[in-house]
Design a protein around this motif. Sequence first.
Motif, PDB file in Angstrom:
ATOM      1  N   GLU A   2       5.341  67.508  -3.486  1.00 45.42           N
ATOM      2  CA  GLU A   2       5.700  67.920  -2.138  1.00 45.42           C
ATOM      3  C   GLU A   2       6.678  69.085  -2.139  1.00 45.42           C
ATOM      4  OE1 GLU A   2       7.755  66.093   1.884  1.00 45.42           O
ATOM      5  OE2 GLU A   2       7.016  64.744   0.327  1.00 45.42           O
ATOM      6  N   SER A   3       7.559  69.168  -3.151  1.00 41.99           N
ATOM      7  CA  SER A   3       8.546  70.224  -3.191  1.00 41.99           C
ATOM      8  C   SER A   3       7.899  71.600  -3.282  1.00 41.99           C
ATOM      9  CB  SER A   3       9.513  70.018  -4.354  1.00 41.99           C
ATOM     10  OG  SER A   3       8.797  70.041  -5.586  1.00 41.99           O
ATOM     11  N   ARG A 112       1.469  63.768  10.306  1.00 41.06           N
ATOM     12  CA  ARG A 112       1.935  63.396   8.971  1.00 41.06           C
ATOM     13  C   ARG A 112       0.761  62.850   8.175  1.00 41.06           C
ATOM     14  NH1 ARG A 112       7.269  64.787   7.310  1.00 41.06           N
ATOM     15  NH2 ARG A 112       8.632  64.694   9.127  1.00 41.06           N
ATOM     16  N   ARG A 115      -0.465  59.224   8.542  1.00 40.32           N
ATOM     17  CA  ARG A 115       0.382  58.541   9.524  1.00 40.32           C
ATOM     18  C   ARG A 115       0.139  59.145  10.905  1.00 40.32           C
ATOM     19  NH1 ARG A 115       1.079  56.681   5.088  1.00 40.32           N
ATOM     20  NH2 ARG A 115       3.008  55.886   4.156  1.00 40.32           N
ATOM     21  N   GLY A 122       7.317  54.782   5.767  1.00 44.25           N
ATOM     22  CA  GLY A 122       7.206  55.935   4.892  1.00 44.25           C
ATOM     23  C   GLY A 122       6.931  57.247   5.586  1.00 44.25           C
ATOM     24  N   ARG A 123       7.131  57.309   6.881  1.00 44.22           N
ATOM     25  CA  ARG A 123       6.739  58.488   7.642  1.00 44.22           C
ATOM     26  C   ARG A 123       7.432  59.760   7.148  1.00 44.22           C
ATOM     27  NH1 ARG A 123       4.179  59.059  12.282  1.00 44.22           N
ATOM     28  NH2 ARG A 123       4.402  61.052  13.381  1.00 44.22           N
ATOM     29  N   GLY A 124       8.766  59.688   7.010  1.00 47.79           N
ATOM     30  CA  GLY A 124       9.511  60.869   6.622  1.00 47.79           C
ATOM     31  C   GLY A 124       9.240  61.334   5.203  1.00 47.79           C
ATOM     32  N   ASP A 125       8.615  60.476   4.380  1.00 48.65           N
ATOM     33  CA  ASP A 125       8.307  60.849   2.997  1.00 48.65           C
ATOM     34  C   ASP A 125       6.971  61.565   2.872  1.00 48.65           C
ATOM     35  OD1 ASP A 125      10.652  59.612   2.129  1.00 48.65           O
ATOM     36  OD2 ASP A 125       9.655  57.657   1.997  1.00 48.65           O
ATOM     37  N   GLN A 126       6.189  61.555   3.948  1.00 46.58           N
ATOM     38  CA  GLN A 126       4.863  62.160   3.910  1.00 46.58           C
ATOM     39  C   GLN A 126       4.918  63.621   4.365  1.00 46.58           C
ATOM     40  OE1 GLN A 126       3.715  59.531   2.004  1.00 46.58           O
ATOM     41  NE2 GLN A 126       1.792  60.343   2.837  1.00 46.58           N
ATOM     42  N   PRO A 127       4.141  64.491   3.724  1.00 48.10           N
ATOM     43  CA  PRO A 127       4.091  65.878   4.189  1.00 48.10           C
ATOM     44  C   PRO A 127       3.395  65.979   5.542  1.00 48.10           C
ATOM     45  CG  PRO A 127       2.426  65.514   2.510  1.00 48.10           C
ATOM     46  CD  PRO A 127       3.256  64.256   2.568  1.00 48.10           C
ATOM     47  N   ARG A 145       5.708  71.078   3.839  1.00 49.13           N
ATOM     48  CA  ARG A 145       6.965  70.328   3.714  1.00 49.13           C
ATOM     49  C   ARG A 145       7.742  70.369   5.015  1.00 49.13           C
ATOM     50  NH1 ARG A 145      11.893  73.894   1.444  1.00 49.13           N
ATOM     51  NH2 ARG A 145      12.878  72.356   2.772  1.00 49.13           N
ATOM     52  N   ASP A 354      12.291  67.835   9.945  1.00 44.00           N
ATOM     53  CA  ASP A 354      11.775  69.103   9.424  1.00 44.00           C
ATOM     54  C   ASP A 354      10.709  69.732  10.308  1.00 44.00           C
ATOM     55  OD1 ASP A 354      13.485  68.953   7.255  1.00 44.00           O
ATOM     56  OD2 ASP A 354      12.021  67.912   6.004  1.00 44.00           O
TER      57      ASP A 354
END
Length: 439
Positions: A2-3, A112, A115, A122-127, A145, A354
């Motif tokens: 993801e980074s 997302r 999602r 885990g929403r915020g962890d998904q691109p 991202r 983000d």
Amino acid sequence: MESALPVVVIGAGPQGLAAAAHLVERDVPVVVLEAGTGPASAVAEWGHVRLFSEWPELIDAAGARILEPTGWAAPTTGYPTGAQWISGYLAPLATELGERVRYDARVVGVSRLGRDRLVDAGRGDQPFTVHVQQSDGEEYRLQARAVIDASGRWSSPNPAGADGLPALGERAAAKLLSYRIPDFRDREGFEGKHTVVIGSGHSAVTAVLALARMARRDPDTTVTWALRRATAGNAFGGGEADELPARGALGIKAKEFVDAGLVSLVTGFRVERVTTDGDRPVLVAEDGRTLTGDRVVVLTGFRPDLSFLSELRLELDPTLQAPVRIAAEVDPNVHSCGSVAATGAADLAQPEPDFYLVGAKSYGRAPTFLALTGYEQVRSVVAELAGDHDAARRVELVLPDTGVCGGAGLFDASGASLGGACCAPPAQVLQIGRAPATV
């Protein structure tokens, strides 16, 4: 993985290109998605209109830094047209950004990965997933991202109807109405005819000025300026109290033309229905009054298109549809004398991490957005995304005073004189060589 994903910027207009320039400077991968076939395609549609901001207020610092090694020199004086803004700055910047800018790429949805709006886990962890459609119907999806929505409001003009919905019959008569500032270099379409302009903002004033100049040359050309409010009030702006002289000059000149009888001002005219008399549109007000024109120009402002953001969690002001932390600063119902405060990442942040609304779209339905405001927004947002939180919090902009006091005034107030706001234009007329317009 993801980074390594890019930041996706929606829109290759002034703020979208500026955001990309700041991201490039910080070595952050970026993809700009533009629905049109070239840079600043919305600006190109009003390329004939002259801005009331001077060149130095229309160039973003990061954009200038990227262009300087190419031999490009920033214009230092003058009020460009939209077309000159593109050719003199925006198109060269887009060229330097190269393949980072994709054209014919209309964003039709943002969500997302795996999602929908309902899912917390885990929403915020998904691109982000950005769904794109091309003019030939082909679709594809990008992962990101972060997403910066700089798509503006140009595609969503407000209707003539006074209640925010199209007036009865307005859709059927849409081909007889114009919702953009016409190119008045095509005099044949206006000289010797009656044009009705609906609206009270800078775009409406710009159109009224151009038509009044035609009427001064040709007595058979007539102009009616229809306002929804019971008094002209702040339609004439801040005059010499406006720290953008060309913007102040708009209202001063408009008042002169009204006083000279070149423009018929009609107040309290709230369109309920649009009918036709042959090929001439007829506007019917809620109180039964009618206006018939050869041309009707509807310049009642714009609203944000939020349809492709339906799967994101947004916190928007219920009145303006702007981020809640800036809404009070830009609400035309309450705005008073002085500068609107600059807005940054903290003001624009959403419950969806983000994701940021920037540029004119961040003002929701509020008018009078300046390029300077958007450039400061994207500088701060990009700093935040790059982890430079001190720079994101820093304010690097002081906006000019509008010279307009006391908000919009009472909607149904009557008896106020023209220019009756507390910052009314002075009696003398500020002569200007050209007719600066909006933005």
